[in-house]
Design a protein around this motif. Structure first.
Motif, PDB file in Angstrom:
ATOM      1  N   VAL A 105      26.510   0.038 -24.627  1.00 35.86           N
ATOM      2  CA  VAL A 105      27.749  -0.729 -24.473  1.00 35.86           C
ATOM      3  C   VAL A 105      28.525  -0.675 -25.782  1.00 35.86           C
ATOM      4  O   VAL A 105      27.979  -1.007 -26.850  1.00 35.86           O
ATOM      5  CB  VAL A 105      27.466  -2.191 -24.094  1.00 35.86           C
ATOM      6  N   ASN A 130      25.440 -10.861 -20.559  1.00 35.65           N
ATOM      7  CA  ASN A 130      26.801 -11.074 -20.077  1.00 35.65           C
ATOM      8  C   ASN A 130      27.387 -12.411 -20.524  1.00 35.65           C
ATOM      9  O   ASN A 130      28.573 -12.664 -20.275  1.00 35.65           O
ATOM     10  CB  ASN A 130      26.823 -11.013 -18.547  1.00 35.65           C
ATOM     11  N   GLN A 186      34.786  -3.835 -22.821  1.00 37.46           N
ATOM     12  CA  GLN A 186      33.508  -3.177 -23.018  1.00 37.46           C
ATOM     13  C   GLN A 186      33.510  -1.853 -22.276  1.00 37.46           C
ATOM     14  O   GLN A 186      33.957  -1.781 -21.131  1.00 37.46           O
ATOM     15  CB  GLN A 186      32.356  -4.049 -22.496  1.00 37.46           C
ATOM     16  N   ILE A 218      25.262  -4.073 -17.096  1.00 37.59           N
ATOM     17  CA  ILE A 218      24.813  -4.684 -18.356  1.00 37.59           C
ATOM     18  C   ILE A 218      23.662  -5.647 -18.105  1.00 37.59           C
ATOM     19  O   ILE A 218      22.680  -5.671 -18.846  1.00 37.59           O
ATOM     20  CB  ILE A 218      25.996  -5.398 -19.043  1.00 37.59           C
ATOM     21  N   VAL A 223      30.903   0.820 -20.871  1.00 39.33           N
ATOM     22  CA  VAL A 223      29.487   0.944 -20.548  1.00 39.33           C
ATOM     23  C   VAL A 223      29.193   2.391 -20.163  1.00 39.33           C
ATOM     24  O   VAL A 223      29.809   2.928 -19.232  1.00 39.33           O
ATOM     25  CB  VAL A 223      29.091  -0.003 -19.396  1.00 39.33           C
ATOM     26  N   PRO A 261      27.574   1.576 -30.343  1.00 36.58           N
ATOM     27  CA  PRO A 261      26.481   0.903 -29.628  1.00 36.58           C
ATOM     28  C   PRO A 261      25.173   0.877 -30.405  1.00 36.58           C
ATOM     29  O   PRO A 261      24.475  -0.135 -30.409  1.00 36.58           O
ATOM     30  CB  PRO A 261      26.352   1.732 -28.339  1.00 36.58           C
ATOM     31  N   GLY A 311      35.059  -6.545 -19.186  1.00 38.49           N
ATOM     32  CA  GLY A 311      35.520  -7.475 -20.210  1.00 38.49           C
ATOM     33  C   GLY A 311      36.804  -8.174 -19.827  1.00 38.49           C
ATOM     34  O   GLY A 311      37.411  -7.893 -18.779  1.00 38.49           O
ATOM     35  N   TYR A 349      34.322   0.222 -17.252  1.00 42.41           N
ATOM     36  CA  TYR A 349      35.101  -0.577 -18.196  1.00 42.41           C
ATOM     37  C   TYR A 349      35.146  -2.022 -17.701  1.00 42.41           C
ATOM     38  O   TYR A 349      35.493  -2.281 -16.543  1.00 42.41           O
ATOM     39  CB  TYR A 349      36.523  -0.014 -18.319  1.00 42.41           C
ATOM     40  N   PRO A 353      31.778  -2.260 -27.657  1.00 46.22           N
ATOM     41  CA  PRO A 353      32.850  -3.268 -27.601  1.00 46.22           C
ATOM     42  C   PRO A 353      34.160  -2.682 -28.117  1.00 46.22           C
ATOM     43  O   PRO A 353      34.179  -1.860 -29.039  1.00 46.22           O
ATOM     44  CB  PRO A 353      32.328  -4.362 -28.536  1.00 46.22           C
TER      45      PRO A 353
END
Length: 719
Positions: A107, A399, A54, A390, A56, A93, A146, A144, A109
């Motif tokens: 955000v 999350n 992800q 997030i 952000v 986003p 994920g 960054y 993906p």
């Protein structure tokens, strides 16, 4: 023997490094409802379970991402991210509904081409990070997070090296000799090297959890030092009594070595028993650690005797040294002074220790468990910062989204059922948002993304999963389809529930095992019952302290706890298994010395004092080494390992000094001769196990070679 071990270690290390595989970060249970649904979803959306990340973006307070000065650089960064080699897609986003209500945070993906359960190349991750430069130049914060950016910790780092130095210092103080202190450390380190390289090689053939090496190193190092310490201590005491080197090596291996085998076997059984929970991650951690412990036992019984023989009489304590003085049978050590103080008021000490440990265990009633995520990482990491950003912008549930999977008999049935399920989800309490219906290319499945109002590690989210399954099942059946709640959060909840349910049965097995093993070892009923109760008090106190630190926040700052909340789901069952083995170690080494003396004189009170004199100093040193090693792994900052390391360090502290050195002598003093009795019928049924080599009381020349009781005094007088 030394040459053979060198060849074996070089071969194992070479093969392990040559054929090494990668460790898995999968935390799932094959066959669980959420995992089954996730596997089904992967068939309809083949790229769904690949590594993802992800990006952000956040504007400063008072600004929005829609401002003209931000829009251009933001689009440039997103376009550049999509062109990075190894990136297959970067989501918009705005199109995905991942722009916060205040317009400050977005955000995006990111999907990668890396295979399932494999790591994204570091070059790809670094290149992706570089694409955020245009957005950062205009004042946007870019983070960054994920799975792809999940931090990995090395099993051995600077803090572990500090632990080795602390262990060396304790050994030098114990033996008064650098040469003697170096042997336990050398065999333990070689054992860890052998077991670790073997685990690396096996990872190419079987799935091994990424947490398994850390746990294996921690236990292999701790027990490797301790087991060698017991044997070397016995050997030096016999050398000080005038025993020839060859005979002393053999007898130390046959007596203290036999106790090491018994103690190591209890640890092995407990660790191997972790596989009964049915969680592959836990099974690999247990078996890898069991392999490291087995290596430590083998090293102590083969390589260590060879080293002791090679060093000959250089291991004899120097006349007048502290080590020589403490080995004298009439000298009062700290252990004898401590135990003598306990024996003066056994009832009072028994009550104080029991009540105190019971009070420490009270917080354990509030123990909560969940699998760790990016929110468990230190606040200094980018993944934790992205996670928090997030959560603040979209709510804590963002999350840990849930996926509702709908399958139908045909395309029309799928769409109809999915639409009905979507409408039903809007009325469920605890749902913060619904993404809409996503139909698979084969038109036989649909998925709906559900954002909870609570975080992924909370009990409220776990309850929401149950409610979602309950309210959507009738809708799916009415439409002729099937529905299931899945996603990584739901899988984690299944794993946590499975581990929580396995804790009580595993405790029953461990308690029963301790009763049987100690009954065989000491031919007594009172001693196993006392040892088991002491173990339960130690475990309860360790869990209570863990709750106070990791959930309540007591001393969380000084100990470096990155976040407060539920502990890792697998931590309690691992702590129970390991602490059981270590508690039985101390019980065996301490009580066997007392039983050996009782066998000479049949004087219960004297047996306690003499046994404490012969074993307490070694047990104390072993416990301090264990604590030092575990605390080093606590400061390693791995959120999965930290609660395990802390609970083991605290549990060893309590078990060695309050239970074994205080509670055990008090109970034995009150029981007297009754502590060493067993019904004749039961005695005939149980197998006979010579834990401390009790039968080895005469040497080749027929002279008494025992190192305690009358034998100590006889040898001293002869000298």
């Amino acid at each position: 023997m030394l040459t053979g071990w060198l060849i074996v270690l070089v071969a194992v290390a070479g093969l392990g490094l040559l054929f090494h595989g990668s460790f898995q970060n999968s935390k799932s249970i094959p066959g669980s409802p959420a995992q089954t649904a996730l596997t089904t979803m992967d068939r309809h959306w083949p790229d769904a379970d690949r590594p993802a990340a992800q990006i952000v973006f956040q504007a400063a307070p008072g600004h929005k991402l829609t401002e003209p000065g931000f829009q251009g650089p933001l689009r440039v960064s997103l376009a550049a991210a999509g062109k990075v080699a190894g990136v297959t897609a970067v989501g918009d986003p705005a199109a995905n509904g991942m722009v916060s209500a205040d317009g400050r945070t977005a955000v995006a993906p990111v999907d990668f081409s890396a295979a399932k359960d494999s790591d994204v190349p570091a070059a790809t991750l670094d290149a992706l990070k570089a694409t955020g430069a245009p957005a950062e130049k205009v004042g946007l914060t870019v983070l960054y997070g994920g799975d792809a950016y999940a931090s990995t910790t090395s099993p051995v780092g600077p803090t572990e090296l500090i632990g080795i130095l602390v262990a060396l210092a304790i050994l030098v103080i114990t033996f008064g000799s650098m040469l003697s202190a170096g042997m336990p450390l050398l065999t333990a380190v070689l054992g860890v090297i052998g077991s670790m390289t073997a685990i690396m090689g096996l990872a190419s053939a079987v799935g091994i959890s990424e947490n398994a090496p850390t746990l294996a190193v921690m236990l292999g190092l701790a027990v490797g030092i301790d087991y060698a310490l017991f044997i070397v201590s016995r050997h030096r005491a016999q050398l000080a009594g005038g025993m020839p080197v060859g005979e002393s090596v053999a007898k130390a291996t046959a007596t203290a070595g036999s106790a090491v085998v018994f103690a190591g076997a209890t640890v092995l059984i407990a660790l191997a028993g972790l596989s009964v929970a049915g969680v592959p991650m836990l099974t690999s951690m247990g078996l890898a650690s069991a392999g490291a412990v087995a290596m430590a036992v083998i090293m102590a019984l083969t390589l260590l005797p060879a080293l002791m023989a090679a060093l000959g009489r250089r291991l004899v304590p120097k006349p007048g040294s502290r080590a020589a003085r403490t080995s004298h049978p009439d000298r009062a050590t700290m252990g004898t002074k401590w135990v003598s103080g306990v024996l003066r008021h056994p009832v009072r000490n028994l009550i104080v220790v029991t009540v105190g440990l019971g009070a420490m265990a009270v917080p354990a009633l509030q123990l909560t468990m969940a699998l760790t995520d990016d929110g468990s990482n230190p606040e200094s990491t980018a993944t934790r910062q992205a996670y928090d950003m997030i959560g603040r912008a979209f709510g804590p549930g963002a999350n840990g989204p849930l996926i509702v999977l709908v399958e139908g008999a045909d395309a029309k049935a799928t769409v109809r059922t999915a639409t009905a399920v979507e409408q039903k989800l809007k009325s469920v309490d605890g749902v913060a948002g619904i993404s809409g219906v996503d139909i698979a290319k084969d038109r036989t499945a649909a998925r709906i993304r559900v954002t909870p109002t609570t975080g992924p590690r909370t009990q409220a989210t776990s309850d929401l999963v149950s409610r979602l399954n309950k309210v959507t099942a009738p809708v799916a059946r009415a439409g002729g389809g099937h529905v299931a709640v899945t996603g990584q959060t739901a899988v984690s909840i299944d794993v946590s529930d499975k581990l929580s349910g396995a804790l009580a049965p595993f405790a029953v097995v461990v308690v029963g095992l301790s009763l049987v093993l100690l009954m065989i070892a000491f031919r007594s009923i009172a001693i196993p019952v006392k040892a088991t109760v002491g173990f339960l008090l130690s475990v309860g106190a360790a869990f209570g302290a863990t709750v106070a630190v990791f959930q309540w926040g007591w001393l969380a700052g000084p100990l470096g706890v990155p976040s407060l909340g539920p502990v890792a789901s697998f931590a309690p069952i691992i702590v129970m298994a390991v602490l059981f083995g270590l508690a039985m170690d101390y019980e065996v080494f301490l009580v066997s010395a007392m039983r050996e003396e009782y066998g000479h004189r049949k004087d219960a009170r004297r047996a306690i004092v003499v046994g404490a004199r012969n074993a307490s100093r070694v047990v104390t040193s072993a416990a301090l080494i264990m604590i030092a090693v575990f605390l080093d792994f606590l400061f390693g900052k791995d959120p999965d390992v930290m609660p395990i390391a802390f609970a083991l360090a605290f549990g060893v502290l309590v078990d060695a000094f309050l239970v074994r050195m205080t509670l055990v002598p008090a109970v034995l003093a009150l029981l007297g001769d009754r502590a060493w009795r067993i019904p004749r019928r039961l005695d005939r049924i149980l197998p006979h196990l010579d834990v401390e080599g009790e039968s080895l009381t005469t040497g080749a020349d027929g002279a008494d070679r025992a190192t305690t009781g009358d034998a100590w005094e006889t040898e001293s007088a002869a000298r």
